[in-house]
Design an enzyme around this catalytic site. Structure first.
Site, PDB file in Angstrom:
ATOM      1  CB  SER A  78      -0.926   0.007   1.229  1.00  0.00           C
ATOM      2  OG  SER A  78      -1.848   1.076   1.167  1.00  0.00           O
ATOM      3  CG  ASP A  79       3.018   4.804  -1.704  1.00  0.00           C
ATOM      4  OD1 ASP A  79       3.958   4.727  -0.889  1.00  0.00           O
ATOM      5  OD2 ASP A  79       2.809   5.819  -2.396  1.00  0.00           O
ATOM      6  CD  GLN A  80      -2.798   8.369   2.660  1.00  0.00           C
ATOM      7  OE1 GLN A  80      -2.200   8.958   3.542  1.00  0.00           O
ATOM      8  NE2 GLN A  80      -3.986   7.808   2.847  1.00  0.00           N
ATOM      9  CB  ALA A 115      -2.078   2.918  -4.575  1.00  0.00           C
TER      10      ALA A 115
END
Length: 210
Positions: A78-80, A115
């Site tokens: 996950s990435d923000q 994401a």
């Protein structure tokens, strides 16, 4: 009689974030945590959504490559990425930069791209999704913003406010399809992906997944 129970693959969270770990723990399913070693610098000309999706996938695949699991693994990456005034904004790191972020965002809207990637090493398949959240900040006196920062020290989150804590008092509205996306791990999307990967979310006991 031989044991014919098909056991689910090992589940791994590819993250060093304590916030993502806490969110995943809400599901009550067993998982391990492995921190990815990855350069998270955005590429030149890359859109916020593209950056978040690329890094989420890269984290999941990078961690999967380090795991020796003959029966396969499911790895959550996950990435923000937060954007304001057309520019990506990162984690402030210091009190001064956090205060500057909050002052500039008063009464304004910030867009967050959260994401998610679920990588299945058994099939080399990656499910990916980008959850967009729009956050409107309240207009508050700088003294209150300073007091908030000293109380919660949110220097490790983009946007300088922890919506799961006291930072919610800085916000006027949140618009998202997934209420957990803003914290960093969209659980609605994740559970949908896990079901698609035939992961038994509703096993009656933890022992059913052992």
């Amino acid at each position: 009689m031989p044991d014919t129970v098909c056991r689910p693959p090992r589940l791994i969270l590819a993250s060093s974030s304590r916030y993502r770990r806490a969110l995943l723990e809400r599901l009550g399913i067993p998982f391990d945590v492995v921190s990815p070693d990855l350069d998270e610098t955005p590429l030149a000309g890359e859109t916020p959504a593209a950056t978040a999706l690329r890094l989420a996938g890269a984290k999941a695949r990078a961690v999967a490559a380090t795991i020796d699991a003959p029966d396969g693994v499911l790895v959550i990456g996950s990435d923000q990425v937060a954007t304001f005034d057309g520019h990506q904004i990162g984690k402030p790191g210091t009190h001064e930069r956090a205060l500057a972020q909050l002052v500039s965002m008063q009464g304004r809207e910030v867009e967050f791209h959260s994401a998610l990637c679920l990588y299945d090493s058994r099939t080399d398949n990656a499910q990916v999704e980008d959850i967009v959240t729009h956050v409107r900040f309240r207009s508050l006196p700088e003294a209150e913003l300073d007091a908030y920062l000293r109380a919660e020290t949110p220097y490790d989150v983009a946007g300088s406010a922890k919506s799961e804590g006291l930072g919610i008092a800085l916000l006027d509205a949140i618009d998202s399809d997934d209420p957990t996306a803003l914290v960093g791990l969209p659980l609605i999307a994740l559970t949908r992906m896990l079901r698609a990967a035939d992961y038994p979310l509703f096993a009656t006991t933890r022992g059913d997944r052992a």
